[in-house]
Design a protein around this motif. Structure first.
Motif, PDB file in Angstrom:
ATOM      1  N   LEU A 153     -24.218  13.772  33.318  1.00 41.45           N
ATOM      2  CA  LEU A 153     -23.838  14.533  32.123  1.00 41.45           C
ATOM      3  C   LEU A 153     -23.427  13.597  30.995  1.00 41.45           C
ATOM      4  CD1 LEU A 153     -23.729  17.479  31.290  1.00 41.45           C
ATOM      5  CD2 LEU A 153     -21.340  17.565  32.015  1.00 41.45           C
ATOM      6  N   THR A 154     -22.775  12.509  31.335  1.00 38.28           N
ATOM      7  CA  THR A 154     -22.397  11.517  30.322  1.00 38.28           C
ATOM      8  C   THR A 154     -23.646  10.875  29.717  1.00 38.28           C
ATOM      9  OG1 THR A 154     -20.303  11.038  31.449  1.00 38.28           O
ATOM     10  CG2 THR A 154     -21.126   9.369  29.915  1.00 38.28           C
ATOM     11  N   LEU A 185     -16.770  14.227  32.159  1.00 37.27           N
ATOM     12  CA  LEU A 185     -17.413  13.236  31.305  1.00 37.27           C
ATOM     13  C   LEU A 185     -16.667  11.910  31.427  1.00 37.27           C
ATOM     14  CD1 LEU A 185     -17.958  15.447  28.130  1.00 37.27           C
ATOM     15  CD2 LEU A 185     -19.781  14.530  29.582  1.00 37.27           C
ATOM     16  N   ASP A 186     -17.407  10.820  31.334  1.00 42.32           N
ATOM     17  CA  ASP A 186     -16.803   9.492  31.405  1.00 42.32           C
ATOM     18  C   ASP A 186     -16.559   8.990  29.985  1.00 42.32           C
ATOM     19  OD1 ASP A 186     -16.101   6.851  31.780  1.00 42.32           O
ATOM     20  OD2 ASP A 186     -17.541   6.517  33.391  1.00 42.32           O
ATOM     21  N   ALA A 187     -15.311   9.137  29.526  1.00 36.93           N
ATOM     22  CA  ALA A 187     -14.974   8.802  28.142  1.00 36.93           C
ATOM     23  C   ALA A 187     -15.289   7.353  27.803  1.00 36.93           C
ATOM     24  CB  ALA A 187     -13.497   9.096  27.890  1.00 36.93           C
ATOM     25  N   ILE A 192     -19.762   8.529  21.719  1.00 35.68           N
ATOM     26  CA  ILE A 192     -18.976   9.215  20.692  1.00 35.68           C
ATOM     27  C   ILE A 192     -17.495   8.965  20.924  1.00 35.68           C
ATOM     28  CG2 ILE A 192     -18.298  11.457  19.765  1.00 35.68           C
ATOM     29  CD1 ILE A 192     -21.085  12.468  20.408  1.00 35.68           C
ATOM     30  N   SER A 193     -16.809   8.499  19.902  1.00 29.61           N
ATOM     31  CA  SER A 193     -15.359   8.326  19.966  1.00 29.61           C
ATOM     32  C   SER A 193     -14.699   9.400  19.110  1.00 29.61           C
ATOM     33  CB  SER A 193     -14.958   6.933  19.471  1.00 29.61           C
ATOM     34  OG  SER A 193     -15.367   6.755  18.117  1.00 29.61           O
ATOM     35  N   THR A 205       1.080  21.341  22.773  1.00 29.19           N
ATOM     36  CA  THR A 205       0.700  20.061  23.373  1.00 29.19           C
ATOM     37  C   THR A 205      -0.734  19.704  23.020  1.00 29.19           C
ATOM     38  OG1 THR A 205       2.134  20.586  25.247  1.00 29.19           O
ATOM     39  CG2 THR A 205       0.621  18.730  25.508  1.00 29.19           C
ATOM     40  N   GLU A 206      -0.934  18.526  22.488  1.00 32.78           N
ATOM     41  CA  GLU A 206      -2.269  18.085  22.098  1.00 32.78           C
ATOM     42  C   GLU A 206      -3.134  17.800  23.328  1.00 32.78           C
ATOM     43  OE1 GLU A 206      -2.227  14.811  19.387  1.00 32.78           O
ATOM     44  OE2 GLU A 206      -0.812  15.775  18.015  1.00 32.78           O
ATOM     45  N   PRO A 207      -4.447  17.720  23.142  1.00 35.21           N
ATOM     46  CA  PRO A 207      -5.339  17.331  24.251  1.00 35.21           C
ATOM     47  C   PRO A 207      -5.005  15.923  24.746  1.00 35.21           C
ATOM     48  CG  PRO A 207      -6.588  18.256  22.418  1.00 35.21           C
ATOM     49  CD  PRO A 207      -5.197  18.037  21.915  1.00 35.21           C
ATOM     50  N   VAL A 208      -5.550  15.584  25.895  1.00 33.39           N
ATOM     51  CA  VAL A 208      -5.417  14.222  26.408  1.00 33.39           C
ATOM     52  C   VAL A 208      -6.504  13.382  25.743  1.00 33.39           C
ATOM     53  CG1 VAL A 208      -5.488  12.743  28.451  1.00 33.39           C
ATOM     54  CG2 VAL A 208      -4.507  15.053  28.609  1.00 33.39           C
ATOM     55  N   TRP A 209      -6.095  12.504  24.845  1.00 31.86           N
ATOM     56  CA  TRP A 209      -7.056  11.699  24.086  1.00 31.86           C
ATOM     57  C   TRP A 209      -7.411  10.452  24.868  1.00 31.86           C
ATOM     58  CZ3 TRP A 209      -8.683  14.647  20.318  1.00 31.86           C
ATOM     59  CH2 TRP A 209      -7.808  15.548  19.709  1.00 31.86           C
ATOM     60  N   ARG A 210      -8.663  10.336  25.285  1.00 34.46           N
ATOM     61  CA  ARG A 210      -9.080   9.187  26.079  1.00 34.46           C
ATOM     62  C   ARG A 210      -9.993   8.235  25.310  1.00 34.46           C
ATOM     63  NH1 ARG A 210      -7.828   9.890  31.396  1.00 34.46           N
ATOM     64  NH2 ARG A 210      -7.191  11.975  32.038  1.00 34.46           N
TER      65      ARG A 210
END
Length: 372
Positions: A153-154, A185-187, A192-193, A205-210
Motif C-alpha cells: 500500500l505504501t 502505511l510506512d511513513a 509525501i510529507s 488531541t492532534e493526530p500522531v504526526w510521523r
C-alpha cells in the motif's frame, strides 16, 4: 484586660479578612489567565455529493469565504469508474466565490499498476470537471482502505503520487485517518510529507504526526451558523490548502469574487444559444454536471463555466479491471457507543464507515449494524 483582648481579636480579624480578600482576588485573576482548551481553526472544508447531491450553491461558498474559511477540497473521483456527481458544480461555485479549490480521489488500488491507472482516471476527471492544475489548488489521494499489505500500500501510494507529478500536478498530498496512517502505511518510506490526517475527539488531541505536521481534519460534524447540514472541517498547519500561493485563482482572505448576472437562461438568450431544459441538460453534461436537474447551484456553476470561456472536456470512459473484493466486517452498535470510538477500536476511519453505511451524519443508534 477584656478590652485589650477584644481589640487584639478585632485587629487579627481585619488581617485575616484582608488576606482572604487578597487570595480571592489572585484566584479571580488567575481564572482569566489560566490556559483553557481552544478549538482548532476552520481553515478549510472538504465536500462531496454527500453534502448536496447536486452540488453546493455559490451563496454557501460566498458565506463561508466571508467568515474566514479560505479553502475547500472537492471529491472528484473514486477507483477507476466513478466521478462524484457534485464535483463539477462544487469546483465551479467554490472557484467563483474566490476560495482556494483543491480536489481529492478516493483510492481503491491494491498494487502499483492499479495506482497508476487510478491516477490517470483522476487526471481525466479533473479535466472534465474544470479543475486547473496550475491555477487551482493541490490534488489529494485519500487512502483509508486496507486493500493490501503495509509495504504494498505504501509503494502503491508513492506510485500514484509519482504518476500525478508526471501528469503535471505540482503538489500532491495524502489524506488518511491518524490510526490508519500509523498502522497501514510506512511513513518513513512515503514520498509525501506533512500529510492531511483525520482524528475526531472534539478537537482536543492532534493526530500522531510521523512525517511532518500538515493538516488536521478534526471534525466531521461541524455546523456553520445559519447554514444547514454538517461538514468536515480542518486546520491547515502547513499552508497547503488555504493559501493563495498554492491556488492563484483564489482571492485574499474574506474577499469574495464579483460574479455579476446569475441568470443562465438570460445569458444563453443573449448569446443566441439554445436555452430549453433539454439543451441546458446536454450542455451541463458536457461540462461534467452529470446529474443536471436545473437547480440554482447547477445553473450558476454552468454559467460560471460558460463565462470563463473554458471548453468542455471529453467524458472519460470507465476503466475495466478485475475487482479485488475487500472483506467487510460488521459491528452492532451498543448503548453509549460513538462513531469515533467504534472506528478507533477497529482501526478504520469515520469517513470510510459513513461511506460504507451511507450515513449522512455521525449519529448512530443501539442495535444498528455497521459495516467497517
Amino acid at each position: 484586660m477584656g478590652k485589650y483582648h477584644r481589640r487584639k481579636r478585632a485587629t487579627l480579624k481585619k488581617i485575616i479578612d484582608g488576606l482572604i480578600a487578597e487570595a480571592l482576588t489572585i484566584a479571580l485573576v488567575l481564572s482569566f489567565v489560566a490556559p483553557v482548551h481552544a478549538a482548532p481553526k476552520v481553515d478549510f472544508i472538504d465536500v462531496s455529493h454527500h453534502n448536496a447531491q447536486g452540488g453546493l450553491p455559490l451563496s454557501f461558498y460566498q458565506t463561508i469565504k466571508v467568515s474566514g474559511v479560505n479553502g475547500v477540497v472537492v471529491k472528484v473521483s473514486d477507483g477507476t469508474s466513478y466521478i462524484d456527481p457534485a464535483a463539477s458544480v462544487n469546483v465551479a461555485n467554490a472557484k467563483a466565490s474566490g476560495m482556494a479549490v483543491s480536489a481529492y480521489h478516493f483510492a481503491r488500488f491494491t498494487s502499483v499498476s492499479e495506482a497508476k491507472t487510478e491516477a490517470d482516471w483522476f487526471d481525466k476527471q479533473l479535466k472534465y470537471v474544470g479543475f486547473d492544475k496550475l491555477k487551482d489548488g493541490i490534488v489529494v489521494v485519500d487512502v483509508e482502505l486496507p486493500t493490501a499489505s503495509k509495504a504494498t500500500l505504501t509503494d502503491a501510494t508513492n506510485a500514484f503520487t509519482s504518476e500525478m507529478h508526471q501528469l503535471g500536478y505540482p503538489t500532491v498530498d495524502l489524506y488518511s485517518g491518524s490510526g490508519f496512517y500509523s498502522s497501514h502505511l510506512d511513513a518513513d518510506k512515503l514520498s509525501i510529507s506533512q500529510p492531511w490526517l483525520a482524528r475526531y475527539n472534539g478537537g482536543k488531541t492532534e493526530p500522531v504526526w510521523r512525517n511532518g505536521k500538515g493538516a488536521w481534519q478534526w471534525s466531521s460534524g461541524y455546523h456553520f451558523n445559519g447554514i444547514g447540514g454538517s461538514f468536515d472541517v480542518s486546520q491547515d498547519f502547513a499552508g497547503k490548502y488555504a493559501s493563495r500561493y498554492v491556488a492563484p485563482n483564489a482571492t485574499a482572505p474574506k474577499k469574495v469574487k464579483k460574479i455579476g448576472s446569475v441568470s443562465l437562461v438570460n445569458w444563453l438568450k443573449q448569446h443566441k444559444k439554445a436555452w430549453s431544459y433539454s439543451e441546458r441538460s446536454t450542455l451541463a453534461k458536457s461540462y461534467g454536471i452529470t446529474n443536471y436537474s436545473g437547480t440554482a447551484a447547477q445553473n450558476i456553476a454552468l454559467l460560471v463555466k460558460l463565462k470563463s470561456g473554458v471548453k468542455p472536456a471529453k467524458n472519460p470512459k470507465a476503466v475495466k479491471k478485475a475487482v479485488k473484493k475487500v472483506k467487510a466486517h460488521t459491528y452492532t452498535v451498543k448503548r453509549g457507543n460513538t462513531l469515533w470510538g467504534i472506528t478507533r477500536a477497529h482501526k478504520t476511519t469515520i469517513t470510510h464507515v459513513k461511506m460504507l453505511n451511507h450515513l449522512r451524519s455521525d449519529l448512530i443508534r443501539p442495535g444498528q449494524k455497521l459495516k467497517y
